[in-house]
Motif scaffolding. Structure first.
Motif, PDB file in Angstrom:
ATOM      1  N   ARG A 264       0.805  -1.213   0.000  1.00  0.00           N
ATOM      2  CA  ARG A 264       0.000   0.000   0.000  1.00  0.00           C
ATOM      3  C   ARG A 264       0.846   1.274   0.000  1.00  0.00           C
ATOM      4  O   ARG A 264       0.552   2.238  -0.709  1.00  0.00           O
ATOM      5  N   ASP A 265       1.916   1.256   0.815  1.00  0.00           N
ATOM      6  CA  ASP A 265       2.687   2.480   1.031  1.00  0.00           C
ATOM      7  C   ASP A 265       4.089   2.441   0.449  1.00  0.00           C
ATOM      8  O   ASP A 265       4.747   3.465   0.354  1.00  0.00           O
ATOM      9  N   GLY A 266       4.571   1.245   0.129  1.00  0.00           N
ATOM     10  CA  GLY A 266       5.923   1.119  -0.408  1.00  0.00           C
ATOM     11  C   GLY A 266       6.999   1.045   0.640  1.00  0.00           C
ATOM     12  O   GLY A 266       8.181   0.982   0.302  1.00  0.00           O
ATOM     13  N   HIS A 267       6.609   1.028   1.930  1.00  0.00           N
ATOM     14  CA  HIS A 267       7.604   1.019   3.013  1.00  0.00           C
ATOM     15  C   HIS A 267       7.113   0.158   4.173  1.00  0.00           C
ATOM     16  O   HIS A 267       6.102   0.492   4.796  1.00  0.00           O
ATOM     17  N   PRO A 268       7.807  -0.926   4.488  1.00  0.00           N
ATOM     18  CA  PRO A 268       7.502  -1.655   5.724  1.00  0.00           C
ATOM     19  C   PRO A 268       8.100  -0.895   6.910  1.00  0.00           C
ATOM     20  O   PRO A 268       9.286  -0.561   6.893  1.00  0.00           O
ATOM     21  N   THR A 269       7.319  -0.592   7.935  1.00  0.00           N
ATOM     22  CA  THR A 269       7.768   0.273   9.020  1.00  0.00           C
ATOM     23  C   THR A 269       7.979  -0.475  10.323  1.00  0.00           C
ATOM     24  O   THR A 269       7.413  -1.544  10.549  1.00  0.00           O
ATOM     25  N   THR A 270       8.774   0.125  11.190  1.00  0.00           N
ATOM     26  CA  THR A 270       8.981  -0.413  12.537  1.00  0.00           C
ATOM     27  C   THR A 270       7.675  -0.421  13.320  1.00  0.00           C
ATOM     28  O   THR A 270       7.357  -1.391  14.009  1.00  0.00           O
ATOM     29  N   LEU A 271       6.924   0.665  13.230  1.00  0.00           N
ATOM     30  CA  LEU A 271       5.635   0.738  13.905  1.00  0.00           C
ATOM     31  C   LEU A 271       4.696  -0.341  13.382  1.00  0.00           C
ATOM     32  O   LEU A 271       3.952  -0.966  14.147  1.00  0.00           O
ATOM     33  N   GLY A 272       4.741  -0.593  12.086  1.00  0.00           N
ATOM     34  CA  GLY A 272       3.912  -1.636  11.501  1.00  0.00           C
ATOM     35  C   GLY A 272       4.290  -3.013  12.010  1.00  0.00           C
ATOM     36  O   GLY A 272       3.413  -3.858  12.271  1.00  0.00           O
ATOM     37  N   ALA A 273       5.574  -3.276  12.157  1.00  0.00           N
ATOM     38  CA  ALA A 273       6.018  -4.572  12.667  1.00  0.00           C
ATOM     39  C   ALA A 273       5.517  -4.793  14.089  1.00  0.00           C
ATOM     40  O   ALA A 273       4.999  -5.870  14.426  1.00  0.00           O
ATOM     41  N   ALA A 274       5.668  -3.783  14.938  1.00  0.00           N
ATOM     42  CA  ALA A 274       5.201  -3.900  16.324  1.00  0.00           C
ATOM     43  C   ALA A 274       3.687  -4.069  16.376  1.00  0.00           C
ATOM     44  O   ALA A 274       3.157  -4.905  17.116  1.00  0.00           O
ATOM     45  N   SER A 275       2.988  -3.282  15.584  1.00  0.00           N
ATOM     46  CA  SER A 275       1.529  -3.336  15.588  1.00  0.00           C
ATOM     47  C   SER A 275       1.019  -4.651  15.021  1.00  0.00           C
ATOM     48  O   SER A 275       0.033  -5.210  15.510  1.00  0.00           O
TER      49      SER A 275
END
Length: 447
Positions: A264-275
């Motif tokens: 969706r965004d083109g970037h896997p995030t740290t916040l996304g991993a935790a969430s």
């Protein structure tokens, strides 16, 4: 969670292995509340991080007092009113001595284990109203909510004679209904009572400390093994299966969320991993002792994917669920509880199979009824309690306090000695840059 009738006397000596495991599991679940404090504290802006920590920590004290006074008796005492609530026979822990047993463990230990569930459930709600709730109102809300919402639902699901367990026959091993769905539905009700934060959909509200978020998520994951495997109430094969399912679902939840972010965004995030990990753990909570390993992998993956989209609903529908209690805990709890009706296996449930194992639609229907009943009850009662507190005490912080930050205006403290929270100190370039970044979770606000 295995449910046994409370024993007032000592019919048998506690099993030392089961007791040792439940002691450890209880400590693990209690650690989840400080872990949640760090998880939430890192997600808010720097000016209110201490207030966020305090809302979780004070819940430990408030819920403990209520639970020991009458909460445990009402939840796990003998049924007193048609499967809706327990009796007051053990108010103040009366009649429960060190030799009293609940199954193979001391009753006092079982009561303490259940107390840690009640504590973190109340603390979870604070994420929905971060940055804008009066601390004094929170002190009133928590004990009222624990008595009026958590205690009855815990009796319905786990207590002797509870209607969801005995009459309906819905399954919930470790707390999808009393913990996840009640906290999520209550968070939605409370954020509607308080209204959105100042600048919602306009100002940047990104997490101020992502390492703190990841540390909090790690502590939650660690404690979740006690939460889920401890619900077997013994050191046995069911605990081992629940332990492995918990690990597996957390992993697939993390991967599912990152997949959505990348696409969706083109970037896997740290916040996304935790969430994503938390979303998978939320969903497997009710199912960990009822589904196979393959089922656990699917439950976690489904939660990671669905919850990653659900956190954006607040921008579409206009409710300000500050830290995504609704998007993760309510939605994840619904996913996990409903999927029991699909993936339950008789090997773990003592005879009940889900749809995927040839059990038909019956169990799925029972799970849906339980989800609807608990969600509606938690939302309506919480909304009423929130409105009453708002009318008589005021639940929303003053506008000036919210703009300045609740750490300084409410607690007379700041988390950091520099930056936006300093006493008259200039805003540093790094802090100014961080607080002017795009809104949280890379979801674009929608007008």
């Amino acid at each position: 969670m295995e449910t046994l009738t409370l024993a007032a006397g000592p019919p048998s000596a506690p099993d030392t292995g089961d007791t040792a495991w439940l002691l450890a599991a209880t400590a693990l679940v209690l650690l989840m509340t400080p872990g949640l404090a760090l998880f939430y504290g890192g997600m808010v802006r720097a000016k209110s991080v201490l207030n966020m920590l305090m809302m979780s920590f004070v819940a430990i004290a408030l819920v403990t007092v209520v639970w020991l006074a009458c909460g445990y008796s009402l939840a796990f005492g003998d049924d007193a009113f048609g499967g809706l609530i327990g009796s007051l026979g053990h108010a103040g822990m009366a009649g429960i001595g060190p030799d009293s047993t609940h199954g193979t463990v001391p009753t006092l230990l079982f009561a303490t284990f259940q107390l840690t569930f009640a504590i973190i459930t109340a603390a979870l709600i604070s994420g929905a109203v971060a940055d804008r709730a009066k601390f004094s109102a929170w002190l009133v809300f928590v004990p009222l909510w624990a008595l009026l919402v958590y205690v009855p639902v815990a009796h319905w699901v786990w207590g002797p004679g509870g209607w969801i367990l005995d009459s309906l026959g819905a399954l919930d091993f470790a707390g999808g209904l009393p913990v996840e769905i009640t906290s999520g539905a209550s968070g939605l009700a409370l954020c509607l009572v308080l209204g959105p934060r100042l600048g919602f959909k306009k100002d940047a509200m990104r997490p101020h400390n992502l390492p703190m978020v990841v540390l909090g998520a790690g502590l939650l994951w660690f404690g979740w093994f006690g939460f889920n495997a401890g619900s077997a109430l013994g050191a046995n094969g069911l605990a081992a299966a629940s332990f492995l399912n918990t690990l597996a679902a957390g992993c697939t939840g993390l991967l599912g969320w990152l997949f959505v972010e990348q696409r969706r965004d083109g970037h896997p995030t740290t916040l996304g991993a935790a969430s994503g990990a938390v979303a998978g753990l939320v969903a497997i909570t009710p199912a960990c002792g009822t589904v196979s390993l393959l089922g656990a992998l699917v439950v976690g993956l489904a939660a990671g994917v669905v919850c990653s989209y659900a956190v954006g609903w607040k921008f579409r529908f206009g409710y300000d669920d500050s830290l995504d209690v609704v998007g993760v805990h309510l939605v994840g709890g619904v996913v996990g509880t409903v999927l029991i009706g699909v993936f339950a296996t008789a090997e773990l449930t003592d005879g009940t199979d889900g749809l995927a194992h040839g059990g038909g639609f019956g169990q799925l229907g029972r799970q849906l009824v339980a989800v609807a009943a608990v969600g509606a009850y938690a939302f309506s009662v919480t909304y009423g309690v929130g409105k009453l507190i708002d009318r008589f005490l005021g639940f929303r912080a003053e506008e000036e306090h919210e703009r300045t930050g609740l750490d300084l205006t409410v607690h007379a403290e700041t988390a950091y000695d520099h930056g936006v929270l300093g006493h008259g100190a200039p805003v540093s370039a790094s802090v100014a840059s961080a607080t002017s970044a795009p809104t949280d979770r890379k979801v674009k606000p929608q007008s």
